[in-house]
Scaffold this active site. Structure first.
Site, PDB file in Angstrom:
ATOM      1  N   LEU A 233       0.819  -1.205   0.000  1.00  0.00           N
ATOM      2  CA  LEU A 233       0.000   0.000   0.000  1.00  0.00           C
ATOM      3  C   LEU A 233       0.859   1.264   0.000  1.00  0.00           C
ATOM      4  O   LEU A 233       1.687   1.466   0.896  1.00  0.00           O
ATOM      5  CB  LEU A 233      -0.935   0.002   1.216  1.00  0.00           C
ATOM      6  CG  LEU A 233      -1.873   1.202   1.346  1.00  0.00           C
ATOM      7  CD1 LEU A 233      -2.832   1.236   0.161  1.00  0.00           C
ATOM      8  CD2 LEU A 233      -2.638   1.119   2.669  1.00  0.00           C
ATOM      9  N   ASP A 234       0.644   2.109  -1.033  1.00  0.00           N
ATOM     10  CA  ASP A 234       1.314   3.410  -1.154  1.00  0.00           C
ATOM     11  C   ASP A 234       2.836   3.293  -1.194  1.00  0.00           C
ATOM     12  O   ASP A 234       3.547   4.241  -0.856  1.00  0.00           O
ATOM     13  CB  ASP A 234       0.904   4.347  -0.004  1.00  0.00           C
ATOM     14  CG  ASP A 234      -0.556   4.736  -0.078  1.00  0.00           C
ATOM     15  OD1 ASP A 234      -1.078   4.873  -1.204  1.00  0.00           O
ATOM     16  OD2 ASP A 234      -1.186   4.896   0.983  1.00  0.00           O
ATOM     17  N   GLU A 235       3.359   2.140  -1.589  1.00  0.00           N
ATOM     18  CA  GLU A 235       4.812   1.944  -1.609  1.00  0.00           C
ATOM     19  C   GLU A 235       5.301   1.435  -2.961  1.00  0.00           C
ATOM     20  O   GLU A 235       6.390   0.880  -3.057  1.00  0.00           O
ATOM     21  CB  GLU A 235       5.224   0.975  -0.496  1.00  0.00           C
ATOM     22  CG  GLU A 235       4.955   1.505   0.907  1.00  0.00           C
ATOM     23  CD  GLU A 235       5.456   0.573   1.996  1.00  0.00           C
ATOM     24  OE1 GLU A 235       6.217  -0.362   1.664  1.00  0.00           O
ATOM     25  OE2 GLU A 235       5.088   0.772   3.167  1.00  0.00           O
TER      26      GLU A 235
END
Length: 290
Positions: A233-235
């Site tokens: 997530l978001d990486e």
């Protein structure tokens, strides 16, 4: 704004492979053999990974030289040098599906840039888990698909989304402040062709009202990150980032306004670079030929 590429006459070749002598000579020699004239060429040698990256924008003078012929001819060269490559018609618009929830600044910005020709994209559909922006989609003549998401219907919603992507032959999915987490399986299916945008406060200020949290901590920089979607997530691999300096005089609402402006700009640049084949994946990183 630079002139639009000529359909069927201008092409973009991107490639990556293990570094070795003669790569540039081999590529340029292939272009010469196929009446190619280089309009723009960029390259990067990652010495840490011993890997070579290249993007070439070229036109062809021979009317018999087609995209199919170029692809067929380059495949043997690619096999010799162990090249991962893609070859596109530079004028072909990218079929883009936009997803949004209840913050419309990024969606509105993309629609405006598309309408002015700043982005060479087609938008066959806008998808949302709410109906807030259905009138905006209708005003642009774009089909709007309301796919609500709850914990009980998440799997069904993602199935509907995937069917839509496949039926409309979507090249790129843009999460323009879509506030639902995609499943790991869907992220893997969208690998390298789904872009997300989020504010720069992660991981410090998570959850609801991050700009209020930032104001309470007295932040001095507001920014945004655009990245490819992955199960982490978001990486995912970062495409573009930007920041704007703020100070004690900015209240929470002003921080929100500043943040939305930078989010829209960063996402637009990421979408443009993707559609112009300027981004090559390098493991968990990106090589961006601006």
């Amino acid at each position: 704004m630079p002139p639009r590429p000529r359909p069927g006459r201008e092409f973009v070749l991107t490639l990556s492979c293990p570094d070795r002598a003669g790569l540039v000579h081999a590529v340029t020699g292939f272009l010469v053999e196929h009446s190619g004239n280089i309009l723009e060429s960029q390259q990067f040698d990652d010495r840490l990974q011993d890997r070579f990256f290249m993007r070439v924008h070229f036109d062809v003078s021979d009317p018999e030289t087609s995209l199919e012929r170029l692809r067929a001819g380059f495949s043997s060269l690619a096999e010799t040098y162990r090249i991962d490559w893609r070859l596109f018609d530079a004028a072909a618009p990218t079929r883009t599906l936009i997803m949004v929830s209840r913050y419309g600044h990024c969606l509105n910005d993309l629609l405006f840039r598309k309408s002015t020709g700043a982005l060479n994209i087609e938008i066959p559909a806008i998808v949302s888990n709410h109906r807030d922006f259905e009138p905006l989609a209708q005003s642009h003549g774009i089909p709007f698909h309301h796919i609500p998401v709850t914990p009980q219907t998440k799997a069904e919603a993602e199935t509907r989304l995937l069917e839509l992507v496949e039926r409309l032959e979507i090249d790129l999915v843009v999460l323009a402040r879509y506030m639902q987490i995609l499943s790991d399986d869907l992220c893997k299916q969208f690998e390298g062709r789904a872009i997300n945008i989020h504010h720069s406060f992660l991981p410090s200020f998570k959850g609801a009202r991050p700009y209020l949290q930032a104001h309470q901590r007295g932040v001095k920089l507001v920014g945004a990150t655009a990245h490819y979607v992955t199960p982490d997530l978001d990486e995912g691999p970062i495409i573009e980032q930007d920041v704007v300096r703020v100070d004690h005089s900015h209240d929470p609402d002003q921080l929100v306004t500043t943040g939305r402006d930078v989010e829209a700009r960063v996402l637009a640049r990421a979408v443009q670079w993707h559609t112009e084949s300027r981004i090559l994946l390098n493991g968990h990183h990106t090589v961006v030929f601006r």
